[in-house]
Each structure stands twice: as C-alpha cells, then as structure tokens.
Enzyme design. Structure first.
Site, PDB file in Angstrom:
ATOM      1  N   CYS A   4       0.853  -1.191   0.000  1.00 53.78           N
ATOM      2  CA  CYS A   4       0.000   0.000   0.000  1.00 53.78           C
ATOM      3  C   CYS A   4       0.883   1.234   0.000  1.00 53.78           C
ATOM      4  CB  CYS A   4      -0.895   0.002   1.225  1.00 53.78           C
ATOM      5  SG  CYS A   4      -2.044  -1.370   1.187  1.00 53.78           S
ATOM      6  N   TYR A  39      -4.988 -13.575  -4.081  1.00 56.45           N
ATOM      7  CA  TYR A  39      -4.439 -13.003  -2.849  1.00 56.45           C
ATOM      8  C   TYR A  39      -5.106 -13.557  -1.587  1.00 56.45           C
ATOM      9  CZ  TYR A  39      -3.525  -9.127   0.494  1.00 56.45           C
ATOM     10  OH  TYR A  39      -3.177  -8.362   1.580  1.00 56.45           O
ATOM     11  N   HIS A  97      -3.008 -11.923   3.749  1.00 59.93           N
ATOM     12  CA  HIS A  97      -3.260 -11.393   5.087  1.00 59.93           C
ATOM     13  C   HIS A  97      -4.677 -11.807   5.445  1.00 59.93           C
ATOM     14  CE1 HIS A  97      -0.180  -8.497   3.518  1.00 59.93           C
ATOM     15  NE2 HIS A  97       0.351  -8.845   4.672  1.00 59.93           N
ATOM     16  N   ASP A 137       3.440  -9.284   9.405  1.00 58.24           N
ATOM     17  CA  ASP A 137       4.147  -9.293   8.125  1.00 58.24           C
ATOM     18  C   ASP A 137       5.080  -8.083   8.024  1.00 58.24           C
ATOM     19  OD1 ASP A 137       4.814 -10.001   5.552  1.00 58.24           O
ATOM     20  OD2 ASP A 137       3.058  -9.067   4.646  1.00 58.24           O
TER      21      ASP A 137
END
Ligand code: ADP
Ligand code: SF4
Length: 684
Positions: free
Chosen positions: A35, A174, A177, A270
């Site tokens: 991000c 994806y 997370h 992470d």
C-alpha cells in the site's frame, strides 16, 4: 566474460533471470505488493513511484491490493481499484512506466469480503459465513450462497482479463493477510459452512483452487499467476500455521500457481517493525515452501543486506528477494548492488512511517527516502538532483536528520558546504534515540548520510563546534541553514493542557531529554504521555527495566496510541503490562506535588492522587530557535529546517533538509508547491 560493472561476483546469483510461468524476471529483486496511500486517488504519483523502482533495478513491481469489484471496497482507504473498465487507464499508466524501465508489472487482485463495510457502494458485504465486518462499523457481512460464489469467481476472471488489458504480466490470487475473502474461506474461525466450501481443509481450499484455475484459464497463456498466502497467522492453532494447515495448503496447491509469494499474517506481523523484529524474521515460517513446490518462491523480511539475500537463495529458502519497505527506503537498491555500490544503499530503518500513509489515507512518506511520494508531483528523483545554480557556500548548523540530509543533498548538488555540530557525534536525535530499547536500526538515518558526506570533498564537517551568532556572522557564508533541533519541554503544555500544568514547590519534573542524557528520576515515576507516539511508551519501558516503579498516565484510550498507525500499539501495551507498569488511560495530569501527582478522568473529572517522586512529562518539544532569532535580519539567506522550525517526526526533518537543498537557488513556482491530481467533473 568481461564485466561491465564493478559488481562483486558473490552477488551474481541475485542477477540471474528467473522464469515465472510464461514471463521472465530479469533478476531476483521483487517488489511485493504494498500500500502507498496513492492508489486510485493519486494515480500519476503512484505510477511514477512504481516506475522509479523499475528504473532502480527491481525485476517485478506490484500494485497494492486492488479491489476487484464494487461489492468489496474499503471506503476512504486509498488502494488500487479495478471495478470495471473505467479503472483500466490508471493501472495501464503504471504498467507503461514499469515496462519502459524493463521490469514486469504485477497486480494483487483482492476481494475483501468480511474486511469491508462497503461504505461507498452500500452493497451488503459477504464472506464465507455471517460475521460483523472487521472494521469498527456497525455492519455485518452475510454468508455467500452458491450464486454468490459463482459471481465471486466471475469477478476474479473479469478482473484478471481487465488486468491483462491494462498490461500486467503477473496476476495475483491473494490470501496473504487476514483481509481477503479467499483467506477467510481458509479460516476455521471465519468459515463455519456446512457445504463443500466449509469443514475440512480440502473444502476450505476449494474456492482458492477454483479461482486459481479460473484465472489461469482466463489469462495464463501470457500472464504469470501468483498466489500470495500467509502460511502462518501467528495465532497458534486458531489460524493457519507453517507446521499445520498453512503447510498443507501449499502442499495441496503446490504446482498450480506459477509463483508462491509467502508470508505471515496479520499485516502487523508481516510488516513488523525493527523495534520488535530483526531482518529475516519470517524465514523460519516460510522456509518449508520450496521443499513442497518446484515453482519460484518469494518471501520478505526487511532484507537490505545482499549477503543475507545470497545466503537465502543459496540455502534454497527463496528464489526471489521480496521487499516492500526496503524498496521504499531505497528504490535503487538492486542497481546499487549491481554496480558494486553496497555502501550507498539507504537501508530501511523499520519504523513503519510508510505504513501510516495507508492508515491515515494520504500519500506515504518514508523516513529514509524523502523523495518517496514526490516523484511525480514535485519531480524529485531519489538518486538525481539538479546541480547548483551558483558557486555559493552554505553553512548548516546542527547535524541531526535535517542538517545531515541538507548537507548530503547540497553536497550532491556541488555546493561548498560546512556542517557544524555542537556535540562530538553526528545524528542529533537519532544518535540519542537509537540508544533506546529496540531503536538501534534508527541509527541508519545518520549512518547513510555520514558515509555519503564523507565521500564528498565539498562538504566539511566540524564536530564539537557550537555556533554562536558571532561565529556565524564571522563565517560569512552565502547561505545559513539552522537545523539545531529541539528538546522536550517541562511545562506540560500539550494537547490536553494548553497552559502549563500547575506544580508545587518541591515537585520534581523531568523530561525524556534528561532521561536520554542519563539523568535518573527519584521515587515512584508518573509518566504523562500527551505526545502519543513512541517516546512515552519507551520511557516507561526503559525506566521499568531499570527497576523504577512506573505509572503511565495518558488522556488517550491506550498506550502510545498513534502507534496504531505503525502497527505496534498492541505489542507496546502488552510489553508494558507484562513488565508491571501501571497504566491509567483516559486521564489528564492536572497537578504535580512534591510527593503526589493528581490525575483527572477525561469524562467525570473525578480526581485521583498518585504517589509521585518524579513526574516525567512527554507532552511537547521546544524548538531550539534562539540562534535563528539572533541572526534574523543579519543574514540575508537564513532558514530554519527540521525540528528547530517545528518539532515533528524524523521523516519530516529529513524531508525538510532535503527540501531546503532542492530549493536553494531555484526559482519556485508560485502557489501550491506540487502538481495536483484533480477529480474529473462528469458531464451532467
Ligand atoms: P533535526 O531532527 O531537526 O535534525 P536534531 O535535534 O536531531 O534536529 O539535531 C539537532 C542537532 O543540532 C543536534 O545534534 C545538536 O547538537 C545540534 N546543534 C544545536 N545547536 C547547535 C549550535 N548552536 N551549533 C552547532 N550545532 C548545534
Ligand atoms: Fe523503512 Fe521507515 Fe521508510 Fe517504511 S518509512 S520504508 S519502515 S525507513
């Protein structure tokens, strides 16, 4: 073969091309999705930022999470977007910038499901089972039925096809997370379905397998298909673990994707900070992956050391060196390794200021790299800067982050620079703060600049040279920049108290500046944290570790509350509680006596007296601007930069130093000092 670079042959392995399905990466440097607070709202900024990284030698450059459909959007959060064809040009621009500099472009397609409240689209969020959405918003998601699952699969295919049209070479599925629907399906805690998509792991993996196969069929002829999976959720047996279900998922899907991008989750694990983790902190969790797949594997761990990178490749842990933050701090890291310029690498300090951009929804900033986010809007390049416009000399006073960066960048421009520092070491606040528990990596802010300056014959450094106004006038340089920093104030003035906190005669008050200078408090210590970033919590940790009785008081709901934005808050508070620090949130410090401090409740104003030998005030800092005031009107070109202008983050001080250097002698545009990205007005 003759070598055209000075690269150390030990690092040759990092520059081997690697095939990923139908495409080939030129080397092993891989910018994983991250991000950036620019995304769909600042598309030109985002595209140029990514393009600069391609120029810096990264072989694969990815987007951040990209919303694939309007039924799963994160409201004001600034991510990428590919809801429909209207979003293609934004992402095509990014691809063009990346391709023009020889790298592959990847896109992280994401459906957030239970993670999104859908505040813009007003669609009902959906996921494997009915749950309140993750964000604190009074909205629940519903359980997907078979028609939803069909529609979900089509969303992925449509988004993959649009990605291909935008020019992407690599397309992600994806589940990296605890944020996406595919991960939610894997999770026993979020998925209690009774059908073929719930229950056994084989069932919970089903949707991921289907989406992978759909995506491959749709675009796999020319695009590589990557999977991002959190192989360990760091939640024990209530989540995936690298020795349990995390490993089993990789085994089940081993050869299906063209690339495995593996990490730990949630995001705070992470992107762990250097305060709580070392370089390579994920390796133990992900090292099994290469033993169960023949496909290339990428992993992260705040890697900045080329030796560590080589060792990971040689040991068979990774095929690609994944990096988000190291590529933000130094977009030219690969080029520097390639050209044998290891000392020039600007190493990430692991502070997570970059992450705050995403949380607070503005273009990201980086402590180490002041050009981050300014590549397009100000035309700042991380490696290049315009040469000087005159044969002028510059005196910089103070060698903290602001002064060091100003000296470095002015030196790069060719100016004749003198850097005067009062103490016997460079670094200012980072030299001091990096001595605090867990902050040693922050010293890199000074180390990088100290080395760069040492290579510049036109920059002269004078230590133990406290400058007075007379000395400055005598020096007679064309330009003077004062970067004299700040120190913590003992008045108590801050956010909760706009005037000084009253105190009795005999009350002992200290500040973090004194503690960091080695002074010791007396008696029970009451720390009043009205600053809310790291310093108050660190003072509590340091003093408690030294055996003091510590009470931590803050008007905020929790300890070091701004560190929610750096994703450290929960660890800081847990640590203080485990150490035996008494924590009193939602209270203001209203009076300091010789033996007691009085705190009052934010809501009822009910007062409590606490035993207090020393009140340690962490409320605000005072700028060291006396030198500036004394010289005002006497030096034609005089500026304050960094904390001595207005105390702020280290990132702000580095930026201020860099900006001063960029702008010296330049004619600046009038008005807003950067290009803007304006919304388009629709035709009625
Ligand atoms: P910033 O974050 O703005 O760079 P710092 O507080 O980190 O500020 O650094 C300020 C530096 O300036 C410190 O190293 C301090 O010793 C130095 N300094 C302050 N006043 C003077 C002075 N009069 N002459 C030389 N150095 C000074
Ligand atoms: Fe690293 Fe801090 Fe820069 Fe983020 S802001 S890339 S953590 S130095």
């Amino acid at each position: 073969m003759p070598r055209d670079t000075a690269r150390d042959p030990r690092y040759d392995i990092l520059f081997e091309p690697v095939k990923i399905g139908p495409v080939t990466a030129r080397n092993r440097f891989y910018q994983v999705p991250h991000c950036n607070g620019m995304g769909h709202q600042y598309p030109s900024s985002m595209a140029e930022m990514r393009g600069v990284k391609a120029e810096g030698g990264w072989a694969v450059i990815n987007t951040e999470e990209c919303e694939i459909d309007y039924t799963s959007e994160r409201g004001g959060a600034i991510e990428s977007r590919l809801w429909d064809d209207y979003d293609i040009p934004v992402l095509a621009k990014m691809c063009d910038k990346i391709h023009a500099r020889g790298a592959l472009a990847g896109i992280e397609l994401a459906h957030m499901g239970q993670g999104s409240a859908n505040c813009i689209s007003r669609e009902v969020p959906m996921g494997p089972s009915a749950r309140p959405v993750d964000m604190l918003y009074p909205v629940q998601s519903r359980a997907m039925d078979k028609a939803d699952i069909k529609a979900f699969r089509k969303m992925h295919v449509d988004a993959a096809l649009r990605s291909k049209r935008a020019g992407f070479d690599l397309i992600y599925v994806y589940a990296g997370h605890d944020m996406t629907t595919l991960m939610h399906f894997l999770s026993r805690a979020r998925n209690d379905r009774m059908d073929e998509y719930g229950g056994s792991l084989e069932n919970r993996v089903r949707l991921m397998r289907e989406v992978l196969m759909d995506t491959k069929e749709a675009v796999g002829d020319t695009c590589a298909i990557a999977i991002r999976l959190a192989v360990d959720e760091m939640a024990g047996n209530s989540g995936l673990t690298s020795t349990g279900e995390g490993r089993e998922v990789v085994e089940m899907l081993a050869e299906l994707p063209d690339l495995w991008d593996v990490n730990v989750s949630g995001w705070e694990n992470d992107s762990a900070t250097s305060r709580f983790s070392d370089e390579g902190y994920q390796t133990d969790y992900i090292s099994f992956v290469k033993s169960v797949t023949t496909k290339p594997v990428v992993g992260v761990g705040r890697f900045t050391s080329p030796d560590a990178m080589v060792s990971l490749i040689k040991k068979g842990v990774l095929d690609f060196i994944g990096a988000a933050r190291p590529s933000i701090a130094d977009p030219f890291l690969p080029k520097k390794v390639e050209e044998g310029r290891i000392e020039d690498i600007r190493e990430c300090i692991g502070c997570n200021i970059c992450v705050t951009g995403d949380h607070l929804m503005h273009p990201m900033r980086c402590t180490q790299n002041p050009t981050m986010g300014e590549e397009w809007r100000k035309g700042w390049h991380p490696e290049r800067i315009a040469p000087k416009t005159a044969d002028d000399s510059v005196l910089i006073i103070g060698a903290g982050p602001a002064g060091l960066e100003a000296a470095r960048a002015l030196g790069q421009r060719g100016y004749d620079v003198t850097l005067a520092e009062a103490t016997d070491r460079l670094g200012g606040r980072v030299a001091v703060e990096s001595q605090l528990p867990g902050l040693s990596a922050w010293k890199r802010v000074a180390d990088y600049r100290e080395y760069q300056i040492s290579q510049m014959p036109n920059v002269n450094v004078y230590l133990e040279s406290e400058m007075t106004p007379e000395m400055v006038l005598e020096f007679g340089t064309d330009h003077v920049a004062i970067a004299a920093g700040s120190s913590w104030s003992d008045t108590g003035i801050g956010r909760a108290n706009r005037i000084a906190i009253p105190r009795d005669a005999g009350a002992k008050v200290m500040t973090p500046s004194q503690i960091m200078a080695g002074e010791t408090p007396e008696g029970p210590v009451v720390i009043f944290d009205d600053d809310h970033y790291y310093m108050g919590g660190l003072m509590a940790e340091k003093l408690r570790a030294a055996g003091h009785e510590v009470t931590y008081v803050t008007p905020a709901p929790d300890v070091s509350t701004w560190t929610h934005n750096t994703m450290e808050q929960h660890i800081i508070q847990t640590r203080l509680m485990n150490m035996g620090v008494r924590i009193i949130p939602l209270h203001n410090l209203t009076h300091i006596g010789a033996e007691h401090a009085t705190v009052s409740c934010n809501y009822t104003e009910a007062e409590t007296k606490l035993p207090c030998g020393t009140a340690l005030l962490v409320t605000m800092r005072s700028a060291h601007d006396s030198l500036f005031r004394a010289l005002e009107g006497q030096v034609e070109s005089l500026q304050r930069i960094g904390d001595c202008h207005a105390p702020s983050t280290i990132a702000a001080a580095v930026y201020a130093g860099h900006r001063y250097a960029r702008e010296l002698g330049e004619t600046l545009p009038e008005g807003t000092p950067f290009r803007r990205e304006l919304p388009l007005l629709a035709a009625d």
